[in-house]
Scaffold this active site. Structure first.
Site, PDB file in Angstrom:
ATOM      1  N   CYS A  49      -4.424   0.587  -2.664  1.00  0.00           N
ATOM      2  CA  CYS A  49      -4.322  -0.842  -1.029  1.00  0.00           C
ATOM      3  C   CYS A  49      -2.992  -1.289  -2.195  1.00  0.00           C
ATOM      4  O   CYS A  49      -2.687  -1.296  -3.587  1.00  0.00           O
ATOM      5  CB  CYS A  49      -5.271  -1.357  -1.138  1.00  0.00           C
ATOM      6  SG  CYS A  49      -6.903  -0.642  -0.396  1.00  0.00           S
ATOM      7  N   CYS A 103     -10.597  -4.553   1.249  1.00  0.00           N
ATOM      8  CA  CYS A 103     -11.657  -4.078   0.704  1.00  0.00           C
ATOM      9  C   CYS A 103     -12.357  -4.319  -0.158  1.00  0.00           C
ATOM     10  O   CYS A 103     -11.991  -4.535  -1.112  1.00  0.00           O
ATOM     11  CB  CYS A 103     -10.648  -2.457   0.929  1.00  0.00           C
ATOM     12  SG  CYS A 103     -10.461  -2.002  -0.536  1.00  0.00           S
ATOM     13  N   GLU A 156      -3.293  -4.470  -2.240  1.00  0.00           N
ATOM     14  CA  GLU A 156      -3.723  -5.554  -4.508  1.00  0.00           C
ATOM     15  C   GLU A 156      -3.880  -4.741  -4.972  1.00  0.00           C
ATOM     16  O   GLU A 156      -3.678  -5.327  -5.852  1.00  0.00           O
ATOM     17  CB  GLU A 156      -5.664  -6.012  -3.868  1.00  0.00           C
ATOM     18  CG  GLU A 156      -5.312  -6.274  -1.974  1.00  0.00           C
ATOM     19  CD  GLU A 156      -5.558  -5.823  -1.020  1.00  0.00           C
ATOM     20  OE1 GLU A 156      -4.820  -4.320  -0.986  1.00  0.00           O
ATOM     21  OE2 GLU A 156      -6.006  -6.192  -0.162  1.00  0.00           O
ATOM     22  N   CYS A 216     -11.069  -3.161  -4.012  1.00  0.00           N
ATOM     23  CA  CYS A 216      -9.676  -4.007  -3.905  1.00  0.00           C
ATOM     24  C   CYS A 216     -11.115  -5.670  -5.234  1.00  0.00           C
ATOM     25  O   CYS A 216     -10.113  -5.537  -5.559  1.00  0.00           O
ATOM     26  CB  CYS A 216      -8.753  -4.609  -3.425  1.00  0.00           C
ATOM     27  SG  CYS A 216      -7.949  -3.376  -3.031  1.00  0.00           S
ATOM     28  N   ASN A 249       0.874  -1.515  -0.127  1.00  0.00           N
ATOM     29  CA  ASN A 249       0.260  -0.356  -0.244  1.00  0.00           C
ATOM     30  C   ASN A 249       0.799   1.228  -0.056  1.00  0.00           C
ATOM     31  O   ASN A 249       1.688   1.105   0.598  1.00  0.00           O
ATOM     32  CB  ASN A 249      -0.937   0.060   1.063  1.00  0.00           C
ATOM     33  CG  ASN A 249      -0.264  -0.190   2.975  1.00  0.00           C
ATOM     34  OD1 ASN A 249       0.639  -1.012   2.519  1.00  0.00           O
ATOM     35  ND2 ASN A 249      -1.285   0.334   3.372  1.00  0.00           N
ATOM     36  N   ILE A 250       0.645   2.269  -0.484  1.00  0.00           N
ATOM     37  CA  ILE A 250       1.087   3.378  -1.021  1.00  0.00           C
ATOM     38  C   ILE A 250       0.127   4.575  -0.413  1.00  0.00           C
ATOM     39  O   ILE A 250      -0.333   4.232  -1.008  1.00  0.00           O
ATOM     40  CB  ILE A 250       1.426   3.635  -2.505  1.00  0.00           C
ATOM     41  CG1 ILE A 250       2.286   2.225  -2.707  1.00  0.00           C
ATOM     42  CG2 ILE A 250       1.979   4.587  -2.350  1.00  0.00           C
ATOM     43  CD1 ILE A 250       2.225   2.724  -4.222  1.00  0.00           C
ATOM     44  N   GLU A 251       0.068   5.294   0.634  1.00  0.00           N
ATOM     45  CA  GLU A 251      -0.251   6.349   1.133  1.00  0.00           C
ATOM     46  C   GLU A 251      -0.127   8.009   0.849  1.00  0.00           C
ATOM     47  O   GLU A 251       1.023   7.636   0.044  1.00  0.00           O
ATOM     48  CB  GLU A 251      -0.563   6.336   3.071  1.00  0.00           C
ATOM     49  CG  GLU A 251      -1.049   5.254   3.035  1.00  0.00           C
ATOM     50  CD  GLU A 251      -1.390   4.540   5.015  1.00  0.00           C
ATOM     51  OE1 GLU A 251      -0.802   6.042   5.788  1.00  0.00           O
ATOM     52  OE2 GLU A 251      -2.015   3.842   5.170  1.00  0.00           O
TER      53      GLU A 251
HETATM   54  N1  THU Z   1      -5.160  -1.107   2.662  1.00  0.00           N
HETATM   55  C1  THU Z   1      -5.101  -2.030   2.018  1.00  0.00           C
HETATM   56  O1  THU Z   1      -3.803  -2.024   1.090  1.00  0.00           O
HETATM   57  N2  THU Z   1      -5.429  -2.861   1.716  1.00  0.00           N
HETATM   58  C2  THU Z   1      -6.235  -3.757   2.004  1.00  0.00           C
HETATM   59  O2  THU Z   1      -7.382  -4.301   1.818  1.00  0.00           O
HETATM   60  C3  THU Z   1      -6.957  -3.073   3.629  1.00  0.00           C
HETATM   61  C4  THU Z   1      -6.554  -1.686   3.056  1.00  0.00           C
HETATM   62  C5  THU Z   1      -4.629  -0.102   3.404  1.00  0.00           C
HETATM   63  C6  THU Z   1      -4.868   1.204   2.868  1.00  0.00           C
HETATM   64  C7  THU Z   1      -4.300   2.238   3.931  1.00  0.00           C
HETATM   65  O3  THU Z   1      -2.500   2.919   3.128  1.00  0.00           O
HETATM   66  C8  THU Z   1      -3.951   1.196   4.829  1.00  0.00           C
HETATM   67  O4  THU Z   1      -4.358  -0.281   5.000  1.00  0.00           O
HETATM   68  C9  THU Z   1      -5.135   1.577   6.529  1.00  0.00           C
HETATM   69  O5  THU Z   1      -6.648   1.386   5.944  1.00  0.00           O
END
Ligand code: THU
Length: 136
Positions: free
Chosen positions: A53, A91, A55, A94, A42-44
């Site tokens: 996310c 999520c 995935e 995804c 994941n890359i915020e």
């Molecule tokens: N996140 C994912 O990378 N995949 C998911 O299916 C659930 C959530 C990440 C998004 C965010 O960077 C962190 O988890 C918290 O929500």
């Protein structure tokens, strides 16, 4: 490729997670029909809604290289490196993104570690999914 090996690749990708805001690192490893793995984290973003996310990072890497057939995805996640009591389920966004290319048969491994995971399918996680077939 064994499920354990795919989970290992997701764990390796999780190390690159860019998570300064949530502290929740996620890694995903997508196995192609011909045995290749595309992994992602994941890359915020400071504009939170712009976060990608793990995935979808893995999926978009593959699709952008012309690969669209997949059999399995392994997903791991952890808050600030803590041990998890819950697995990280993909999520809703995804699930839908994966459904476009993988359909209901994609095997989904939601792992706490390489020997502790729940195995399910995208069809179970997204019943009656809306996909390309609906638009034919
Ligand atoms: N996140 C994912 O990378 N995949 C998911 O299916 C659930 C959530 C990440 C998004 C965010 O960077 C962190 O988890 C918290 O929500």
């Amino acid at each position: 490729m064994t499920p354990e090996e795919l989970v290992r690749q997701a764990l390796a990708a999780m190390k690159f997670a860019y998570v300064p805001y949530s502290g929740y690192a996620v890694g995903a490893a997508l196995l192609t029909e011909d045995g290749k793995v595309f992994a992602g984290c994941n890359i915020e973003n400071a504009a939170y809604g712009n976060t990608l996310c793990a995935e979808r990072t893995a999926l978009f890497k593959a699709v952008s290289e012309g690969v669209t057939e997949f059999t399995d995805i392994a997903i791991v996640g952890s808050l600030d490196g803590k041990k998890n009591t819950l697995v990280t389920g993909p999520c809703g966004v995804c699930r839908q993104a994966l459904y476009e290319f993988c359909g209901p048969r994609l095997r989904v491994l939601m792992a706490k570690s390489e020997d502790d995971y729940i195995e399910t399918t995208l069809g179970d996680l997204l019943p009656y999914g809306f996909g390309p077939a609906n638009l034919e």
